[in-house]
Motif scaffolding. Structure first.
Motif, mmCIF file in Angstrom:
data_model
loop_
_atom_site.group_PDB
_atom_site.id
_atom_site.type_symbol
_atom_site.label_atom_id
_atom_site.label_comp_id
_atom_site.label_asym_id
_atom_site.label_seq_id
_atom_site.Cartn_x
_atom_site.Cartn_y
_atom_site.Cartn_z
ATOM 1 N N ARG A 1 25.933 -47.483 32.385
ATOM 2 C CA ARG A 1 27.301 -47.954 32.189
ATOM 3 C C ARG A 1 27.741 -48.774 33.384
ATOM 4 O O ARG A 1 27.140 -48.685 34.465
ATOM 5 C CB ARG A 1 28.253 -46.782 31.951
ATOM 6 C CG ARG A 1 28.134 -45.701 33.007
ATOM 7 C CD ARG A 1 29.060 -44.532 32.739
ATOM 8 N NE ARG A 1 29.035 -43.623 33.875
ATOM 9 C CZ ARG A 1 29.989 -42.727 34.127
ATOM 10 N NH1 ARG A 1 31.034 -42.631 33.330
ATOM 11 N NH2 ARG A 1 29.901 -41.939 35.168
ATOM 12 N N GLU A 2 28.784 -49.569 33.215
ATOM 13 C CA GLU A 2 29.288 -50.377 34.318
ATOM 14 C C GLU A 2 29.964 -49.487 35.351
ATOM 15 O O GLU A 2 30.560 -48.460 35.009
ATOM 16 C CB GLU A 2 30.283 -51.414 33.806
ATOM 17 C CG GLU A 2 29.605 -52.521 33.019
ATOM 18 C CD GLU A 2 30.564 -53.632 32.625
ATOM 19 O OE1 GLU A 2 31.571 -53.323 31.979
ATOM 20 O OE2 GLU A 2 30.270 -54.792 32.945
ATOM 21 N N SER B 1 27.169 -54.363 36.704
ATOM 22 C CA SER B 1 26.769 -54.269 35.298
ATOM 23 C C SER B 1 25.246 -54.259 35.212
ATOM 24 O O SER B 1 24.555 -54.845 36.043
ATOM 25 C CB SER B 1 27.296 -55.478 34.509
ATOM 26 O OG SER B 1 28.657 -55.740 34.778
ATOM 27 N N GLN C 1 25.335 -54.465 30.275
ATOM 28 C CA GLN C 1 26.459 -54.091 29.406
ATOM 29 C C GLN C 1 27.242 -55.327 28.944
ATOM 30 O O GLN C 1 27.232 -56.364 29.605
ATOM 31 C CB GLN C 1 27.422 -53.131 30.128
ATOM 32 C CG GLN C 1 26.904 -51.725 30.298
ATOM 33 C CD GLN C 1 26.029 -51.564 31.528
ATOM 34 O OE1 GLN C 1 25.956 -52.448 32.374
ATOM 35 N NE2 GLN C 1 25.364 -50.438 31.632
#
Lengths: 106, 106
Positions: free
Chosen positions: A15-16, A34, A37
């Motif tokens: 995930r970011e 990132s 994503q």
């Protein structure tokens, strides 16, 4: 608060990651990392404040609502997102981290 | 106005180069490229506005008035210079460009 832009890179790449470098009244500067994503297909950011972003590593594409062509950002490219401009992240590099610096003016 | 942080690097390395990446009311973001320059010995910056700086390439040392130890900045290190803080650039790398990003809030 991160002391160095390249420190403490997130271990979780699924995930970011969002981390503040500075937060004072009226100004917030954030690192975003990132790993491939992108925003959900029908999701649009629409922010109350202005934001300036620069990609320092990796690459990304932004989609601006109503615009046919994507805004491609490679290392060093920057983009101004005034308050209210609907936009989404269309893609980020899948072969390594994309490091953004975001300057927010609430 | 520079479109990319790493574009149009200054050919003249005998002085610091200042170029805006963004200039809107209340916010200015600037690239500074140094090649070994430093502030004159008795010169102090003392600015009306706040400034946040980050070194993205190279390295530099800042001197803050009244502080004995220098603030050393390497790639990724950032520093907050509130309005009125007297400071000077004590040194920048002599073996290549030092690229700064400076966010000014007038």
């Amino acid at each position: 608060m991160l002391k160095n832009l390249y420190a403490s890179m997130p271990a979780d790449t699924t995930r970011e990651a969002f981390d503040d470098l500075l937060a004072v009244p009226g100004l917030r500067i954030e690192r975003i990392v990132s790993h491939g994503q992108e925003s959900p297909p029908d999701f649009w950011y629409e922010q109350d404040g202005d934001e300036w972003v620069i990609v320092l590593r990796g690459r990304a594409a932004l989609e601006v609502h109503g615009e046919e062509t994507l805004v491609w950002l490679e290392a060093g490219d920057h983009y101004w997102i005034p308050a209210g401009l609907r936009h989404r992240v269309a893609s980020t590099a899948k072969d390594g981290p994309t490091i953004w610096l975001a300057v927010h003016r609430p």
